[in-house]
Scaffold this motif. Structure first.
Motif, short mmCIF file in Angstrom:
data_model
loop_
_atom_site.label_atom_id
_atom_site.label_comp_id
_atom_site.label_asym_id
_atom_site.label_seq_id
_atom_site.Cartn_x
_atom_site.Cartn_y
_atom_site.Cartn_z
N GLU A 10 -63.64 -30.56 52.67
CA GLU A 10 -62.52 -30.89 51.78
C GLU A 10 -62.43 -29.83 50.69
OE1 GLU A 10 -59.53 -31.85 50.09
OE2 GLU A 10 -60.01 -33.63 51.31
N ASP A 11 -61.23 -29.26 50.46
CA ASP A 11 -61.09 -28.19 49.48
C ASP A 11 -60.65 -28.68 48.10
OD1 ASP A 11 -58.56 -28.84 50.53
OD2 ASP A 11 -57.74 -26.88 49.95
N ASP A 12 -60.21 -29.93 48.00
CA ASP A 12 -59.85 -30.51 46.70
C ASP A 12 -61.15 -30.90 45.98
OD1 ASP A 12 -59.31 -32.53 44.70
OD2 ASP A 12 -57.28 -32.66 45.49
N GLU A 13 -61.48 -30.18 44.92
CA GLU A 13 -62.78 -30.37 44.26
C GLU A 13 -62.97 -31.78 43.72
OE1 GLU A 13 -63.63 -27.46 41.33
OE2 GLU A 13 -63.32 -25.75 42.67
N CYS A 32 -68.47 -28.85 52.50
CA CYS A 32 -67.95 -27.48 52.52
C CYS A 32 -66.51 -27.51 52.05
CB CYS A 32 -67.99 -26.91 53.94
SG CYS A 32 -69.62 -26.46 54.53
N SER A 33 -66.09 -26.46 51.35
CA SER A 33 -64.74 -26.44 50.80
C SER A 33 -63.77 -25.58 51.60
CB SER A 33 -64.76 -25.94 49.35
OG SER A 33 -65.34 -24.65 49.28
N ASN A 34 -64.27 -24.88 52.62
CA ASN A 34 -63.34 -24.13 53.47
C ASN A 34 -63.78 -24.20 54.93
OD1 ASN A 34 -64.69 -21.42 54.41
ND2 ASN A 34 -65.24 -21.63 52.26
N LEU A 56 -56.76 -26.83 55.02
CA LEU A 56 -57.89 -26.11 54.44
C LEU A 56 -57.59 -24.61 54.40
CD1 LEU A 56 -60.73 -27.85 56.48
CD2 LEU A 56 -60.42 -28.06 54.01
N PRO A 57 -58.19 -23.91 53.45
CA PRO A 57 -58.04 -22.45 53.45
C PRO A 57 -58.83 -21.82 54.59
CG PRO A 57 -59.59 -23.13 51.76
CD PRO A 57 -59.00 -24.40 52.32
N ASP A 58 -58.31 -20.75 55.12
CA ASP A 58 -59.04 -19.91 56.08
C ASP A 58 -59.00 -20.45 57.51
OD1 ASP A 58 -60.41 -17.72 56.84
OD2 ASP A 58 -62.37 -18.40 56.20
N ASP A 60 -58.02 -24.32 59.42
CA ASP A 60 -57.68 -25.71 59.12
C ASP A 60 -58.49 -26.69 59.98
OD1 ASP A 60 -56.44 -26.18 61.64
OD2 ASP A 60 -54.48 -25.55 60.89
#
Length: 227
Positions: A10-13, A32-34, A56-58, A60
């Motif tokens: 999940e990329d939303d902190e 992991c965030s990406n 997600l960045p990079d 999905d």
């Protein structure tokens, strides 16, 4: 008792912190965030279940799930997404996800889903360790071993998976499409030709076992019959 290990992407902190904080009461959570970092971690370490955000960045969530399924067809995958489109949900499930939760989701519901799929996965693992009997042969899926009093044969992983699929569905017609998507992940021409080769190999191995037959069902598929 060791906690089950969850890969959470999940990329939303803020959302990631709140969700992971709740999940960690019950599970060992690796966040992991990406996407690319998550998939790299999946390839290196062992997890019991994956919870994947889609946007997600990079890389999905759909792309991560596709790569995970190439390596592990059994591990449960739960998608999380702000997307409510039916097409996205269908796409996720077709990729092999076990469920798809729409944001904002209930933490209690997510925990319940995780527990359900972990329990199901554990039952599948226990089932895979069973010894199957077919005629004079004993088949141990975990060891790819097929043996009787006269010989012992070590099957390939694909042969063992195909035989297990038949044995889990004895006297039941299995459509070609079901076999191909279960074992190869698709039902294209080349996979179909490979299936025919593996069917021939199993028949050759079992040819002396009169009580066991793999029957062709024209234009449909196959059926394993054990008398």
């Amino acid at each position: 008792m060791n906690k089950k290990r969850i890969l959470y992407v999940e990329d939303d902190e803020t959302l990631a912190f709140l969700t992971a904080d709740n999940l960690e009461q019950y599970f060992d959570v690796v966040h992991c965030s990406n996407g690319s970092a998550a998939f790299e971690l999946f390839c290196k370490e062992v997890f019991d279940l994956c919870v994947l955000d889609i946007m997600l960045p990079d890389m999905d969530g759909f792309e991560i799930a596709t790569e995970i399924r190439k390596r592990n067809k059994e591990i449960p995958i739960i998608f999380l997404s702000a997307k409510t489109m039916k097409e996205d949900r269908i796409k996720g499930l077709k990729l092999g996800a076990d469920d798809y939760l729409v944001k904002p989701y209930s933490i209690e519901e997510l925990i319940l889903k995780i527990e359900i799929f972990l329990n199901r996965s554990q039952k599948n693992i226990e089932k895979s360790k069973m010894t199957y009997i077919l005629g004079s042969f004993e088949f141990e899926f975990e060891n790819y071993s097929l043996k009787n009093d006269k010989k012992q044969i070590t099957l390939t992983e694909r042969e063992a998976s195909l035989l297990k699929l038949f044995l889990d569905n004895v006297n039941t017609v299995l459509k070609r499409e079901k076999i191909l998507t279960s074992l190869w992940g698709n039902d294209d021409y080349f996979s179909g030709r490979s299936l025919d080769v593996f069917i021939s190999r199993l028949r050759k191995i079992l040819k002396e076992e009169a009580s066991v037959k793999i029957e062709n069902i024209p234009r449909v598929g196959f059926k394993m019959v054990i008398d």
